[in-house]
Design a protein around this motif. Sequence first.
Motif, PDB file in Angstrom:
ATOM      1  N   LEU A   1       1.280  11.941   4.590  1.00  0.00           N
ATOM      2  CA  LEU A   1      -0.002  11.268   4.374  1.00  0.00           C
ATOM      3  C   LEU A   1       0.239   9.769   4.128  1.00  0.00           C
ATOM      4  N   VAL A   2       1.214   9.470   3.300  1.00  0.00           N
ATOM      5  CA  VAL A   2       1.539   8.067   3.000  1.00  0.00           C
ATOM      6  C   VAL A   2       1.897   7.326   4.285  1.00  0.00           C
ATOM      7  N   ARG A   3       2.645   8.002   5.140  1.00  0.00           N
ATOM      8  CA  ARG A   3       3.065   7.404   6.402  1.00  0.00           C
ATOM      9  C   ARG A   3       1.871   7.082   7.311  1.00  0.00           C
ATOM     10  N   ARG A   4       0.916   8.009   7.358  1.00  0.00           N
ATOM     11  CA  ARG A   4      -0.283   7.786   8.184  1.00  0.00           C
ATOM     12  C   ARG A   4      -1.081   6.587   7.673  1.00  0.00           C
ATOM     13  N   VAL A   5      -1.202   6.498   6.340  1.00  0.00           N
ATOM     14  CA  VAL A   5      -1.935   5.368   5.748  1.00  0.00           C
ATOM     15  C   VAL A   5      -1.179   4.062   6.015  1.00  0.00           C
ATOM     16  N   ALA A   6       0.154   4.121   5.858  1.00  0.00           N
ATOM     17  CA  ALA A   6       0.968   2.905   6.038  1.00  0.00           C
ATOM     18  C   ALA A   6       0.908   2.406   7.482  1.00  0.00           C
ATOM     19  N   ILE A   7       0.998   3.302   8.437  1.00  0.00           N
ATOM     20  CA  ILE A   7       0.923   2.923   9.858  1.00  0.00           C
ATOM     21  C   ILE A   7      -0.442   2.294  10.160  1.00  0.00           C
ATOM     22  N   SER A   8      -1.489   2.945   9.702  1.00  0.00           N
ATOM     23  CA  SER A   8      -2.846   2.445   9.971  1.00  0.00           C
ATOM     24  C   SER A   8      -3.061   1.084   9.334  1.00  0.00           C
TER      25      SER A   8
ATOM     26  N   THR B   1     -14.512  -9.015  11.300  1.00  0.00           N
ATOM     27  CA  THR B   1     -14.405  -7.587  11.566  1.00  0.00           C
ATOM     28  C   THR B   1     -14.066  -6.856  10.273  1.00  0.00           C
ATOM     29  N   THR B   2     -14.677  -5.715  10.093  1.00  0.00           N
ATOM     30  CA  THR B   2     -14.318  -4.863   8.954  1.00  0.00           C
ATOM     31  C   THR B   2     -13.886  -3.501   9.463  1.00  0.00           C
ATOM     32  N   LEU B   3     -12.700  -3.099   9.031  1.00  0.00           N
ATOM     33  CA  LEU B   3     -12.184  -1.754   9.344  1.00  0.00           C
ATOM     34  C   LEU B   3     -12.279  -0.928   8.076  1.00  0.00           C
ATOM     35  N   VAL B   4     -12.853   0.244   8.190  1.00  0.00           N
ATOM     36  CA  VAL B   4     -12.829   1.199   7.082  1.00  0.00           C
ATOM     37  C   VAL B   4     -12.044   2.410   7.558  1.00  0.00           C
ATOM     38  N   MET B   5     -10.912   2.658   6.909  1.00  0.00           N
ATOM     39  CA  MET B   5     -10.031   3.760   7.302  1.00  0.00           C
ATOM     40  C   MET B   5      -9.998   4.754   6.153  1.00  0.00           C
ATOM     41  N   ARG B   6     -10.287   6.017   6.473  1.00  0.00           N
ATOM     42  CA  ARG B   6     -10.310   7.032   5.415  1.00  0.00           C
ATOM     43  C   ARG B   6      -9.319   8.149   5.718  1.00  0.00           C
ATOM     44  N   PHE B   7      -8.713   8.623   4.653  1.00  0.00           N
ATOM     45  CA  PHE B   7      -7.717   9.684   4.738  1.00  0.00           C
ATOM     46  C   PHE B   7      -8.083  10.716   3.687  1.00  0.00           C
ATOM     47  N   PHE B   8      -8.265  11.948   4.114  1.00  0.00           N
ATOM     48  CA  PHE B   8      -8.667  12.983   3.171  1.00  0.00           C
ATOM     49  C   PHE B   8      -7.433  13.639   2.555  1.00  0.00           C
ATOM     50  N   ILE B   9      -7.511  13.855   1.267  1.00  0.00           N
ATOM     51  CA  ILE B   9      -6.370  14.394   0.549  1.00  0.00           C
ATOM     52  C   ILE B   9      -6.423  15.927   0.550  1.00  0.00           C
TER      53      ILE B   9
ATOM     54  N   VAL C   1       0.847  -1.200   0.000  1.00  0.00           N
ATOM     55  CA  VAL C   1       0.000   0.000   0.000  1.00  0.00           C
ATOM     56  C   VAL C   1       0.879   1.245   0.000  1.00  0.00           C
ATOM     57  N   LYS C   2       1.893   1.228   0.849  1.00  0.00           N
ATOM     58  CA  LYS C   2       2.808   2.357   0.961  1.00  0.00           C
ATOM     59  C   LYS C   2       3.497   2.657  -0.371  1.00  0.00           C
ATOM     60  N   SER C   3       4.007   1.624  -1.022  1.00  0.00           N
ATOM     61  CA  SER C   3       4.755   1.850  -2.263  1.00  0.00           C
ATOM     62  C   SER C   3       3.817   2.310  -3.384  1.00  0.00           C
ATOM     63  N   THR C   4       2.593   1.797  -3.382  1.00  0.00           N
ATOM     64  CA  THR C   4       1.608   2.235  -4.388  1.00  0.00           C
ATOM     65  C   THR C   4       1.325   3.731  -4.233  1.00  0.00           C
ATOM     66  N   LEU C   5       1.107   4.158  -2.998  1.00  0.00           N
ATOM     67  CA  LEU C   5       0.764   5.568  -2.751  1.00  0.00           C
ATOM     68  C   LEU C   5       1.961   6.482  -3.013  1.00  0.00           C
ATOM     69  N   LYS C   6       3.143   6.002  -2.675  1.00  0.00           N
ATOM     70  CA  LYS C   6       4.380   6.755  -2.931  1.00  0.00           C
ATOM     71  C   LYS C   6       4.538   6.995  -4.419  1.00  0.00           C
ATOM     72  N   LYS C   7       4.305   5.919  -5.182  1.00  0.00           N
ATOM     73  CA  LYS C   7       4.451   5.974  -6.641  1.00  0.00           C
ATOM     74  C   LYS C   7       3.490   6.998  -7.245  1.00  0.00           C
ATOM     75  N   ILE C   8       2.293   7.076  -6.685  1.00  0.00           N
ATOM     76  CA  ILE C   8       1.317   8.062  -7.177  1.00  0.00           C
ATOM     77  C   ILE C   8       1.818   9.474  -6.889  1.00  0.00           C
ATOM     78  N   GLY C   9       2.614   9.592  -5.829  1.00  0.00           N
ATOM     79  CA  GLY C   9       3.220  10.889  -5.535  1.00  0.00           C
ATOM     80  C   GLY C   9       2.578  11.657  -4.384  1.00  0.00           C
ATOM     81  N   PHE C  10       1.866  10.933  -3.514  1.00  0.00           N
ATOM     82  CA  PHE C  10       1.246  11.595  -2.354  1.00  0.00           C
ATOM     83  C   PHE C  10       2.294  12.102  -1.376  1.00  0.00           C
TER      84      PHE C  10
END
Length: 136
Positions: A35-42, A128-136, A22-31
């Motif tokens: 923000l990438v770090r917060r998503v990766a930790i979560s 269990t289902t986790l839904v985690m959202r991050f606003f850009i 997930v981290k590398s995908t988001l990094k590649k997009i250029g976020f």
Amino acid sequence: MGHELFIQGNDFANAGMVSTKVKSTLKKIGFDPKLVRRVAISTYEGEMNVVMHAESAKVRLSVTPRLIEVVIADEGKGIPDVEQAMQEGFTTATEEMRAMGFGSGMGLPNIKKNSDQLEIRSEVGKGTTLVMRFFI
Ligand SMILES: Nc1ncnc2c1ncn2[C@@H]1O[C@H](COP(=O)(O)OP(=O)(O)OP(=O)(O)O)[C@@H](O)[C@H]1O
Ligand SMILES: [Mg+2]
């Protein structure tokens, strides 16, 4: 865009692969790296919870112009009391898991801290289902 990934419960050898992906995908997009770090930790904390406390899970990463969303839907024993599970320090981790450095009871509080929105749905005996959202 969307991405489907899979987590196998109890598979400590491969634990962390999904959040790394997930981290590398988001990094590649250029976020923004913060923000990438917060998503990766979560995602990592959610992933470890599947490895430690559930059977398996499907992970879906979706990215829209305004939002990054990570959904981790597991099959497993579920969480009887989500409010209690959200408390810092609450854990049902085994001695074995603690010996590996897990089980501080900080995973869910950490997700709460690092995400903009967190939804937890759980059914005992089902999963269990986790839904985690991050606003850009
Ligand atoms: N996917 C899950 N399925 C079943 N139970 C879960 C799941 N995620 C969390 N839990 C329950 O919630 C508790 C708290 O989770 P949390 O992630 O905060 O701490 P932990 O996993 O015990 O320890 P740490 O994350 O610090 O290594 C867990 O001990 C477990 O009882
Ligand atoms: Mg945890």
